[in-house]
Scaffold this active site. Structure first.
Site, mmCIF file in Angstrom:
data_model
loop_
_atom_site.group_PDB
_atom_site.id
_atom_site.type_symbol
_atom_site.label_atom_id
_atom_site.label_comp_id
_atom_site.label_asym_id
_atom_site.label_seq_id
_atom_site.Cartn_x
_atom_site.Cartn_y
_atom_site.Cartn_z
ATOM 1 N N GLY A 6 0.793 -1.225 0.000
ATOM 2 C CA GLY A 6 0.000 0.000 0.000
ATOM 3 C C GLY A 6 0.818 1.263 0.000
ATOM 4 O O GLY A 6 1.102 1.819 1.045
ATOM 5 N N THR A 7 1.166 1.736 -1.160
ATOM 6 C CA THR A 7 1.995 2.930 -1.233
ATOM 7 C C THR A 7 2.160 3.290 -2.692
ATOM 8 O O THR A 7 1.815 2.518 -3.575
ATOM 9 C CB THR A 7 3.371 2.617 -0.586
ATOM 10 O OG1 THR A 7 3.657 3.580 0.386
ATOM 11 C CG2 THR A 7 4.493 2.597 -1.570
ATOM 12 N N THR A 8 2.678 4.505 -2.944
ATOM 13 C CA THR A 8 3.075 4.855 -4.309
ATOM 14 C C THR A 8 4.500 5.367 -4.266
ATOM 15 O O THR A 8 4.795 6.334 -3.546
ATOM 16 C CB THR A 8 2.172 5.966 -4.879
ATOM 17 O OG1 THR A 8 0.825 5.540 -4.828
ATOM 18 C CG2 THR A 8 2.556 6.269 -6.297
#
Lengths: 237, 242
Positions: free
Chosen positions: B26-28
């Site tokens: 969960g991240t960019t």
């Protein structure tokens, strides 16, 4: 023995979902706030979608949970309204709340729930055509058909985050809150969901049902929040 | 960590659909090499399921003056690996009396990610500058594979912008062009991905060191996305706001 095509006969998982609903009573009515995004798991898939359905001049239904189930339910509510119209009656929020409770509970008993948490908001006319006796009404129905009446409510992840905050504000003035004060509380509550709910979105709408004005649907607004916390040292050492 | 298990899909009635994403992180994280260094951009959200546990995290962790690592996956795993790798890199550079090359630092990260691959859920981007090879960007996805890339995205938000990055990449991009692309890519990913959000942090690593910038949504300069106007949500005989 389970039926052959179990999945075709019931909703196993919600797919396109709506997030929190926050509703609050004020002096002459009810304000309800929802955001305008449809989430597909954790992806914000469709924007500019309203989750507030105006039933008639006294009742507003909002939902969290599966959108497809609600689209079906919206049609069912519309038919029920027309049924009442045949007897020259406008369905009131309490009556609709009772009807939806039975509906959701019956579905739950058949092990095929409507994957929604519904909030029925409105103004209940105690005496016909006498606005003085109208009382605000908020009723919630959970997915399993558990239903109750409240003066303020937050659903979804909002329930964990916001109920205390909203209740604190509500206890200060209670039934004497003005509409602006109630809306300010809702906006502050939305800020909290923005910070802590993955599926919350900036764009929201606040609808209201007022004893004098009837149902007034909200205009699209945006809230950004305060991000000065990011200026501090956020390294983990 | 049991990676042979079927993808678990838990539906919790009170909260809703709650996919247990073990692989997708969960991240960019977006990064691009340019002539003279590397630009990296990240969001700032750490989530546990649907709940945001930290909304202003710094995922760009400096290891040396000329090397950063962008962390995605399990926050605990990546923090531990970054700490240990930093220790090794500092010790080597002290013992050998010269800076560790970015390539060698990447191999140190890889050792941990590969040897402990069944116990870790960590995916990193190693970005830095050294005099030997200039600006370098290495992607180390889960499992410990190492690949040097000119431009790459990592994390769950990356899926939304891979096409965008592919379309924007050209050889010989300037620093300003790279920063604009990276910033816009993070903005686009944050717009769609529920696991990414908060502020946008952009770091530029070049010969002179690392420069970290912050773009807040409540201040100008934030890469916001303007969605198109909506259609009606309900059938048109229903009264509704436009």
């Amino acid at each position: 023995m389970a039926p052959v095509h179990d999945e075709l006969q019931r909703t196993l998982n919600p797919t396109c979902t709506g997030a929190s609903v926050i509703a609050m009573q004020y002096k002459t009515g009810v304000v309800v706030m929802t955001d305008r995004v449809v989430s597909y798991g954790k992806m914000a898939r469709y924007k500019n979608v309203s989750r507030q359905y105006k039933v008639n001049d006294n009742v507003l239904v909002t939902f969290g949970g599966d959108h497809a189930d609600f689209q079906w339910l919206q049609n069912v509510i519309e038919r029920q309204v027309l049924l009442w119209k045949r007897f020259d009656q406008d369905i009131g929020p309490k009556a609709l709340h009772g009807y939806l409770t039975s509906l959701l509970y019956a579905r739950r008993c058949k092990m095929n729930p409507l994957w929604n948490t519904l909030v029925v908001a409105g103004v209940e006319e105690e005496e016909k055509n006498n606005k003085e006796t109208s009382t605000p009404f908020i009723g919630i129905i959970t997915q399993k058909g558990c239903a109750y009446q409240v003066k303020h409510v937050a659903t979804g992840l909002g329930a964990f985050l916001l109920n205390q905050a909203v209740e604190d504000e509500f206890r200060k003035k209670g039934d004497e809150l003005t509409r602006q004060e109630a809306e300010a509380v809702l906006k502050k509550a939305l800020e909290l969901t923005l910070y802590h709910d993955c599926v919350a979105d900036n764009d929201f709408e606040i609808g209201r049902v007022d004893a004098n004005e009837g149902v007034v649907l909200g205009k699209e607004q945006t809230i950004i929040g305060d991000w000065s916390i990011a200026e501090t040292n956020c390294q983990y050492e | 960590m049991d990676t042979m298990r079927e993808e678990k899909r838990n539906a919790i009635p009170a909260i809703g659909y709650y996919p247990q994403e073990e692989i997708s992180t969960g991240t960019t994280l977006i990064a691009m090499e340019y002539n003279g260094g590397v630009v990296v951009g990240t969001d700032s959200r750490t989530s546990a399921g649907s709940f945001i546990t930290s909304r202003a995290t710094n995922k760009i962790t400096p290891i040396t003056d000329n090397l950063v690592v962008c962390r995605s996956g399990s926050a605990a795993d990546t923090q531990a690996i970054a700490d240990i790798a930093k220790y090794y890199i500092e010790t080597f550079s002290m013992m050998e009396n010269e800076n560790v090359t970015i390539y060698r630092a990447t191999q140190i990260f890889r050792q941990f990610l590969y040897n402990y691959r069944d116990s870790l859920s960590a995916s990193v981007l190693v970005a830095g500058y050294d005099d030997k090879l200039g600006g370098q960007l290495y992607a180390l996805p889960i499992g410990g594979f190492v690949t040097r890339q000119r431009s790459t995205a990592s994390g769950s938000g990356s899926t939304f912008v891979q096409g965008f990055l592919d379309s924007k990449w050209r050889p010989d991009l300037t620093l300003e062009e790279c920063k604009a692309i990276v910033k816009q890519a993070v903005g686009l990913a944050v717009f769609r991905d529920g696991s990414s959000g908060g502020v946008v942090r952009v770091a530029t690593i070049d010969k002179t060191g690392t420069k970290l910038e912050l773009f807040r949504p409540d201040k100008p300069g934030f890469p916001s996305v303007a969605p198109p106007k909506g259609h009606l949500s309900f059938p048109d005989h229903i009264e509704q706001s436009v």
